[in-house]
Design a protein around this motif. Sequence first.
Motif, PDB file in Angstrom:
ATOM      1  N   VAL A  86      -2.630  15.686  -0.388  1.00 34.56           N
ATOM      2  CA  VAL A  86      -1.974  14.829   0.798  1.00 34.56           C
ATOM      3  C   VAL A  86      -0.730  14.689  -0.114  1.00 34.56           C
ATOM      4  CG1 VAL A  86      -4.296  13.954   2.154  1.00 34.56           C
ATOM      5  CG2 VAL A  86      -3.653  13.315   0.175  1.00 34.56           C
ATOM      6  N   TYR A  87       0.407  14.097   0.768  1.00 35.59           N
ATOM      7  CA  TYR A  87       1.388  13.502   0.819  1.00 35.59           C
ATOM      8  C   TYR A  87       1.786  12.882   0.724  1.00 35.59           C
ATOM      9  CZ  TYR A  87       1.551  19.220  -0.417  1.00 35.59           C
ATOM     10  OH  TYR A  87       1.556  20.315  -1.423  1.00 35.59           O
ATOM     11  N   THR A  88       3.046  12.528  -0.847  1.00 34.97           N
ATOM     12  CA  THR A  88       3.359  11.034  -0.279  1.00 34.97           C
ATOM     13  C   THR A  88       5.079  11.602  -0.514  1.00 34.97           C
ATOM     14  OG1 THR A  88       3.424  10.679  -3.055  1.00 34.97           O
ATOM     15  CG2 THR A  88       1.657   9.586  -0.687  1.00 34.97           C
ATOM     16  N   GLU A  89       6.170  10.564  -0.399  1.00 33.56           N
ATOM     17  CA  GLU A  89       7.193  10.183  -0.744  1.00 33.56           C
ATOM     18  C   GLU A  89       7.493  10.712  -1.789  1.00 33.56           C
ATOM     19  OE1 GLU A  89      11.180   8.068  -0.229  1.00 33.56           O
ATOM     20  OE2 GLU A  89       9.443   6.459   0.568  1.00 33.56           O
ATOM     21  N   ASP A  90       6.818  10.754  -3.215  1.00 35.05           N
ATOM     22  CA  ASP A  90       7.441  11.082  -4.153  1.00 35.05           C
ATOM     23  C   ASP A  90       5.939  10.943  -4.905  1.00 35.05           C
ATOM     24  OD1 ASP A  90       7.065   8.340  -4.992  1.00 35.05           O
ATOM     25  OD2 ASP A  90       9.869   8.044  -4.387  1.00 35.05           O
ATOM     26  N   GLY A  91       6.645  11.640  -6.292  1.00 38.09           N
ATOM     27  CA  GLY A  91       5.547  11.750  -7.281  1.00 38.09           C
ATOM     28  C   GLY A  91       4.997  10.019  -7.554  1.00 38.09           C
ATOM     29  N   PRO A 100       1.008  -1.369   0.294  1.00 39.27           N
ATOM     30  CA  PRO A 100       0.013   0.048   0.148  1.00 39.27           C
ATOM     31  C   PRO A 100       0.799   1.414   0.222  1.00 39.27           C
ATOM     32  CG  PRO A 100      -0.156  -1.045   2.415  1.00 39.27           C
ATOM     33  CD  PRO A 100       0.666  -2.064   1.220  1.00 39.27           C
ATOM     34  N   ALA A 101       0.759   2.179  -0.901  1.00 41.69           N
ATOM     35  CA  ALA A 101       1.514   3.306  -0.914  1.00 41.69           C
ATOM     36  C   ALA A 101       0.609   3.934   1.005  1.00 41.69           C
ATOM     37  CB  ALA A 101       0.591   4.711  -1.895  1.00 41.69           C
ATOM     38  N   GLU A 102       1.111   5.041   0.621  1.00 44.73           N
ATOM     39  CA  GLU A 102       1.589   5.726   2.119  1.00 44.73           C
ATOM     40  C   GLU A 102       1.547   7.422   2.327  1.00 44.73           C
ATOM     41  OE1 GLU A 102       4.394   4.171   4.643  1.00 44.73           O
ATOM     42  OE2 GLU A 102       2.918   1.832   4.842  1.00 44.73           O
ATOM     43  N   VAL A 103       0.416   8.369   3.315  1.00 39.76           N
ATOM     44  CA  VAL A 103       1.258  10.024   2.829  1.00 39.76           C
ATOM     45  C   VAL A 103       2.184   9.751   4.190  1.00 39.76           C
ATOM     46  CG1 VAL A 103      -0.430  11.503   3.810  1.00 39.76           C
ATOM     47  CG2 VAL A 103      -1.496  10.125   2.558  1.00 39.76           C
ATOM     48  N   LEU A 148      -3.937  18.335   4.194  1.00 38.40           N
ATOM     49  CA  LEU A 148      -3.721  17.313   4.386  1.00 38.40           C
ATOM     50  C   LEU A 148      -2.756  16.719   5.237  1.00 38.40           C
ATOM     51  CD1 LEU A 148      -7.562  16.752   2.915  1.00 38.40           C
ATOM     52  CD2 LEU A 148      -7.374  18.629   4.499  1.00 38.40           C
ATOM     53  N   SER A 149      -3.248  16.529   6.070  1.00 38.05           N
ATOM     54  CA  SER A 149      -2.449  15.601   7.020  1.00 38.05           C
ATOM     55  C   SER A 149      -2.055  13.309   6.554  1.00 38.05           C
ATOM     56  CB  SER A 149      -2.078  15.638   8.659  1.00 38.05           C
ATOM     57  OG  SER A 149      -3.079  14.992   9.977  1.00 38.05           O
ATOM     58  N   THR A 150      -4.061  13.663   6.734  1.00 38.54           N
ATOM     59  CA  THR A 150      -4.230  12.476   6.060  1.00 38.54           C
ATOM     60  C   THR A 150      -5.164  12.468   5.292  1.00 38.54           C
ATOM     61  OG1 THR A 150      -5.245  11.628   7.954  1.00 38.54           O
ATOM     62  CG2 THR A 150      -3.659  11.687   8.785  1.00 38.54           C
ATOM     63  N   VAL A 151      -5.234  11.257   4.500  1.00 40.51           N
ATOM     64  CA  VAL A 151      -6.128  11.109   3.042  1.00 40.51           C
ATOM     65  C   VAL A 151      -7.990  10.816   4.259  1.00 40.51           C
ATOM     66  CG1 VAL A 151      -7.189   9.642   1.866  1.00 40.51           C
ATOM     67  CG2 VAL A 151      -4.979   9.248   2.284  1.00 40.51           C
ATOM     68  N   ASP A 152      -8.011  10.496   5.087  1.00 44.59           N
ATOM     69  CA  ASP A 152      -9.066  10.567   6.192  1.00 44.59           C
ATOM     70  C   ASP A 152      -9.227  12.104   6.890  1.00 44.59           C
ATOM     71  OD1 ASP A 152      -9.733   7.932   5.223  1.00 44.59           O
ATOM     72  OD2 ASP A 152      -8.058   7.649   6.455  1.00 44.59           O
ATOM     73  N   ALA A 153      -8.891  12.806   6.580  1.00 45.55           N
ATOM     74  CA  ALA A 153      -8.872  14.162   7.527  1.00 45.55           C
ATOM     75  C   ALA A 153     -10.505  14.642   6.501  1.00 45.55           C
ATOM     76  CB  ALA A 153      -7.665  15.065   7.754  1.00 45.55           C
ATOM     77  N   PRO A 154     -11.385  15.827   6.998  1.00 45.87           N
ATOM     78  CA  PRO A 154     -11.899  16.197   6.248  1.00 45.87           C
ATOM     79  C   PRO A 154     -11.504  17.204   5.751  1.00 45.87           C
ATOM     80  CG  PRO A 154     -11.558  16.625   9.112  1.00 45.87           C
ATOM     81  CD  PRO A 154     -11.154  15.547   8.868  1.00 45.87           C
ATOM     82  N   PRO A 155     -12.006  17.488   4.624  1.00 42.52           N
ATOM     83  CA  PRO A 155     -11.636  17.973   3.489  1.00 42.52           C
ATOM     84  C   PRO A 155     -11.532  19.640   3.378  1.00 42.52           C
ATOM     85  CG  PRO A 155     -12.838  17.169   2.068  1.00 42.52           C
ATOM     86  CD  PRO A 155     -12.240  16.149   3.547  1.00 42.52           C
ATOM     87  N   ASP A 156     -11.579  20.903   2.858  1.00 43.02           N
ATOM     88  CA  ASP A 156     -11.912  21.843   3.323  1.00 43.02           C
ATOM     89  C   ASP A 156     -13.049  22.160   1.968  1.00 43.02           C
ATOM     90  OD1 ASP A 156     -12.752  24.599   2.630  1.00 43.02           O
ATOM     91  OD2 ASP A 156     -10.822  25.438   4.271  1.00 43.02           O
TER      92      ASP A 156
END
Length: 549
Positions: free
Chosen positions: A220-225, A48-51, A205-213
């Motif tokens: 959300v950010y991952t290690e690279d593209g 699984p890819a991670e944030v 956002l710090s996580t994918v599950d955080a409520p979006p604006d």
Amino acid sequence: MAEPRVTPFGKIFSLLLVFGLIAVGMYMVKGRSFTKSGDSSQESDGSPAEVAQLQLEVPRLAPAAAYQVKDNIVPIEISEYAGYAGLIAANGGLEPNKESVFYKIGGFQVKLTVSEEESWSSLNSGALAGSVTTVDVLGVYGRQFQVVVPVQIGYSRGADGLVVRREINRINSLKGKIIAAAQFTEVDFFIRYLAQEAGLAVHALSTVDAPPDADKINLVYTEDGFSAGDLFLQDVTTGRNRLAGAVTWEPKTTEVVTRSNGQAKILTTNKNLLIISDILVLNKGFAEQHPEMVTGLVRGVLQGNRMVRDDPEAHLDVVARAFKWTREDARSELAKVHLSNLPENLAFFSGAIDAAGSFGGIYQSAVYAYGPELIGDPVDPDHFVDLTGLKAAQASGDFAGQQIAIAPIRSSARGSLENDPLLSKDIRFLFQPNSATLDLQNQDNLKNLDAIKQLLQVSPGSTILLRGHVDNAMIPEFRRQGGEAFVRQMALKAVELSKNRASEIRRVLKEKLAVDSKRLDVVGRGWEEPAGSDSEQNRRVEVQWFTVE
């Protein structure tokens, strides 16, 4: 067509504010690794890819010190990216070489090292003589980054892209949704630039599950593209539906679309949106102590770029060896870059280039995109520029006859008005009451006109549709005066006024700013599409930007 009141109009969109984009620490992923499309090592491996952790501060670099030349060799770090083919060709490979263009021109040798993790602190503190990056990086590090930029290497032309769910047709549709990206790389800047031009702010956002604006594009950010693409693909194929897309690099963009079973598509790439510009950056102390080497490096880059532009087939082997590619890989990747020549460089730094982003324009766009939360005291872009080498190259006459040659790369019809625009934004202009006379003394009007021109400049082949709108606040009064027949009569006048105002903007863009009228179209929408209940919001021109893709 009566309007109740007229006040000075400004852009209704605000500058993007961000809450944290920069990785704390010494190292940063360059984001320039574009390996061969058939390499399975770049495909999802099932894990699984991670944030990644959201970082909130610009990293502090090590104190500045001059790089001390050893053995007459200048070490420069590059990344695995075809945009650096000119450097490799001029050097005859990666290793120091007395047969290189650099030695023949400047009497010194160059050692190129391929690295995807760049220590800006090492460059700042004198452990390195030079490196490569994109212009947007400079806007964030600012005055603490003691480097000079002597030459533009080129533009990325399709290596970076935005992949989205199939139902999304423009940037504006990402409002309230979540996009995966790689923090503080060119793909982060790419989506922020597009959001900025669409009049949308960005929220991290710090996580994918955080409520979006709901009113912003959420990142959300991952290690690279590559990981950003994997995270989106994982979301699509598992049906979790948390992500609307990802900004990633080839070959991941193509892989995501191919493996999504028709659920994803490429919305846009930087093939014809030339704001991802690669530059050479040199340790400032080294550059000040060895101006002759700076001149030699600039002329070597220009000569190497010319060699590859004039005869790419002749240099496929040396590029392929450097990156452990096949000739076919090298040929394919070279098609995604534009290697800059001397007149393109001079226009790039002067701001006179009219078919791509300029140094100052891209730099300021990055400052705006990352916002005052991170860049509270931005440094002027001229702080970094050293044109000594380019001027020497111009005086030498070695590059006489070169011309600016940046043309659109056409593969589909996004540039047609029959298709959805890449994005749209509302701009309010100040007109004389109930007339189509534009106030050219108003500074907001001038800024808005320049913003429209810049959209066309940074994207070869793109077109603009100017959609005029007027206020609908007088409808009840018209109905009281003459019933529905009078309302219909005034509605026709509203359409005429709105079209005349859009036409006036087109006329000014053509006559005052030298914009090709063939790239501008107009339509009047009257009061049929109010933006809200605010009269000022409704007296506007909607700019729809159609890019070639």
